[in-house]
Enzyme design. Sequence first.
Site, PDB file in Angstrom:
ATOM      1  N   GLU A  79       1.313  -1.745  14.139  1.00 55.07           N
ATOM      2  CA  GLU A  79       1.584  -1.137  12.826  1.00 55.07           C
ATOM      3  C   GLU A  79       0.285  -0.627  12.191  1.00 55.07           C
ATOM      4  OE1 GLU A  79       4.517  -0.501  11.534  1.00 55.07           O
ATOM      5  OE2 GLU A  79       5.958  -1.954  12.316  1.00 55.07           O
ATOM      6  N   LYS A  88      -0.108   2.168   2.733  1.00 57.23           N
ATOM      7  CA  LYS A  88       1.288   1.890   2.398  1.00 57.23           C
ATOM      8  C   LYS A  88       1.479   1.998   0.885  1.00 57.23           C
ATOM      9  CE  LYS A  88       5.395  -0.554   3.320  1.00 57.23           C
ATOM     10  NZ  LYS A  88       6.148  -1.419   4.202  1.00 57.23           N
ATOM     11  N   HIS A 138       9.102  -6.825  17.413  1.00 58.97           N
ATOM     12  CA  HIS A 138       9.170  -5.620  16.580  1.00 58.97           C
ATOM     13  C   HIS A 138       7.945  -4.716  16.767  1.00 58.97           C
ATOM     14  CE1 HIS A 138      10.229  -3.094  13.194  1.00 58.97           C
ATOM     15  NE2 HIS A 138       9.025  -3.295  12.680  1.00 58.97           N
ATOM     16  N   ARG A 169      21.128 -11.588  -9.945  1.00 58.29           N
ATOM     17  CA  ARG A 169      20.821 -10.145  -9.970  1.00 58.29           C
ATOM     18  C   ARG A 169      19.317  -9.855  -9.935  1.00 58.29           C
ATOM     19  NH1 ARG A 169      25.047  -9.891 -13.879  1.00 58.29           N
ATOM     20  NH2 ARG A 169      26.994  -9.424 -12.812  1.00 58.29           N
ATOM     21  N   HIS A 207       9.814   4.050  14.748  1.00 57.66           N
ATOM     22  CA  HIS A 207      10.714   2.946  14.417  1.00 57.66           C
ATOM     23  C   HIS A 207      12.164   3.195  14.848  1.00 57.66           C
ATOM     24  CE1 HIS A 207       7.284   1.424  12.311  1.00 57.66           C
ATOM     25  NE2 HIS A 207       7.937   0.404  11.819  1.00 57.66           N
ATOM     26  N   HIS A 225      13.644   0.399  16.936  1.00 53.12           N
ATOM     27  CA  HIS A 225      14.810  -0.386  16.519  1.00 53.12           C
ATOM     28  C   HIS A 225      15.911  -0.324  17.572  1.00 53.12           C
ATOM     29  CE1 HIS A 225      13.826  -0.302  11.927  1.00 53.12           C
ATOM     30  NE2 HIS A 225      13.142  -1.196  12.582  1.00 53.12           N
ATOM     31  N   ASN A 275       7.845   5.285   9.226  1.00 54.41           N
ATOM     32  CA  ASN A 275       8.735   4.856  10.302  1.00 54.41           C
ATOM     33  C   ASN A 275       8.450   5.554  11.619  1.00 54.41           C
ATOM     34  OD1 ASN A 275      10.288   2.965   8.865  1.00 54.41           O
ATOM     35  ND2 ASN A 275      11.359   4.631   7.845  1.00 54.41           N
ATOM     36  N   LYS A 294      10.926  -3.524   0.506  1.00 51.36           N
ATOM     37  CA  LYS A 294      12.158  -3.438   1.292  1.00 51.36           C
ATOM     38  C   LYS A 294      12.531  -4.836   1.739  1.00 51.36           C
ATOM     39  CE  LYS A 294      11.995   1.016   3.654  1.00 51.36           C
ATOM     40  NZ  LYS A 294      11.959   1.601   5.007  1.00 51.36           N
ATOM     41  N   GLU A 317      12.245   5.563  -0.669  1.00 50.47           N
ATOM     42  CA  GLU A 317      12.314   6.327   0.590  1.00 50.47           C
ATOM     43  C   GLU A 317      13.222   7.551   0.493  1.00 50.47           C
ATOM     44  OE1 GLU A 317      12.004   3.967   4.173  1.00 50.47           O
ATOM     45  OE2 GLU A 317      13.000   5.542   5.312  1.00 50.47           O
ATOM     46  N   ARG A 338       8.050   8.428   2.313  1.00 47.11           N
ATOM     47  CA  ARG A 338       7.990   7.045   2.805  1.00 47.11           C
ATOM     48  C   ARG A 338       8.532   6.945   4.230  1.00 47.11           C
ATOM     49  NH1 ARG A 338       9.402   1.321  -0.241  1.00 47.11           N
ATOM     50  NH2 ARG A 338       8.998   0.048   1.582  1.00 47.11           N
TER      51      ARG A 338
END
Length: 369
Positions: free
Chosen positions: A189, A231, A274, A125, A252, A256, A249, A147, A241, A245
Amino acid sequence: MNEVSRIVEVGGESPYRIVIGPGALADGASLAGHVRGRHVLLVSDSTVAPLYVATVREALHEARPDLLVGTFVLPAGEASKTLANFGAAIEALATLGATRDACIFALGGGVVGDLAGFAAACWMRGVDCVQLPTTLLSMVDSSVGGKTAVDIAQGKNLVGAFHPPRAVFADTSTLRTLPPRELRAGLAEVIKYGAIRDPLFLEWLEAERQGLLAGDDATLAMAIARSCEHKAEIVERDPLERGERALLNLGHTFGHAIETEQGYGSPHNDNLNHGEAVAVGMVLAARLSATLGLAENADTDRLIALLRSYGLPTSIPAGLAPEALLARMRLDKKNLAGRLRLVLWRGIGRAEVAPDVDENRVLAVLSGY
Ligand SMILES: NC(=O)c1ccc[n+]([C@@H]2O[C@H](COP(=O)([O-])OP(=O)(O)OC[C@H]3O[C@@H](n4cnc5c(N)ncnc54)[C@H](O)[C@@H]3O)[C@@H](O)[C@H]2O)c1
């Protein structure tokens, strides 16, 4: 620490430090300072492991000879960011006998960082994770903010967790072995931070192209630190997010869709990576914003010129159908209640989240109109 090194502090509920500069991976005392127990799993990939695993192992051993250090190596590339390899990383932790005070070191690019971070989030966990990013993209983006995820056939990063690292060490000397194409992908980025919230940084990037593309340590450390500051500021305020946040993106959702549609599992060299897909995505987001009257065409042209000057692509690769890309965009994690939620651009330094974008407008931009 040396004269070109920089430090960025990430605040919030789980604060941590980002150390940026050449030689960070050899600083055993600092690395080992984050290991609470005795077990360390060093996760890396088949390209990075032969280059840097020994440096980290030796540094850790010198500082803490009592540590039990296991190594888990993935085949290099996005195709490795799978549930199967996540399972294998978990097996490696079990074989090591890792207890709840174990620490995972993620040594590599975003693929390693995302998968190792997800394993750290799930083992017993949640155990500690220290990110040791070795690509520019992972230094300025994926190693910071917590993330973690793996891909499934239906889309990228669809299975994951928020799990902030205990520390990040971005050793800029590792960028010397990074292929130039990967360095440029990371610069996409970096440019994004200028585009969404920092016009002066964007100007600086226009001026410092030579030093950055040549891999100059001090210039890179400066670009990485500025990107991480941006960031950090955002994730401190919005770690999960729920709001701003999402601005990170920009481009993105388009990117993606391109990555998924071209098949991130296939090894074709002409597929966009990417960062390249994000570069194209930012252009598409800017064009969409211009058609909606939010951004000036002159700003879009300036962004395109900057991306091109860094050798980044600015148009959709041939052979990808607009309708298929739109279908991929519908499965983006930002979408809510079946509506297309996109980051739109308000020109240099400003972006906003639009909760319900007209699909026909998006299709028109994807079709090149
Ligand atoms: N978690 C996040 O917030 C976040 C943010 C952005 C991107 N990502 C994820 O990051 C991934 C992309 O990361 P990436 O661009 O670092 O890709 P990557 O991890 O695949 O690395 C790119 C290539 O460079 C090689 N490499 C890495 N470091 C090297 C070095 N120093 N010298 C030589 N070769 C080296 C790798 O082996 C790989 O072949 C994607 O999966 C993306 O979804 C996550």
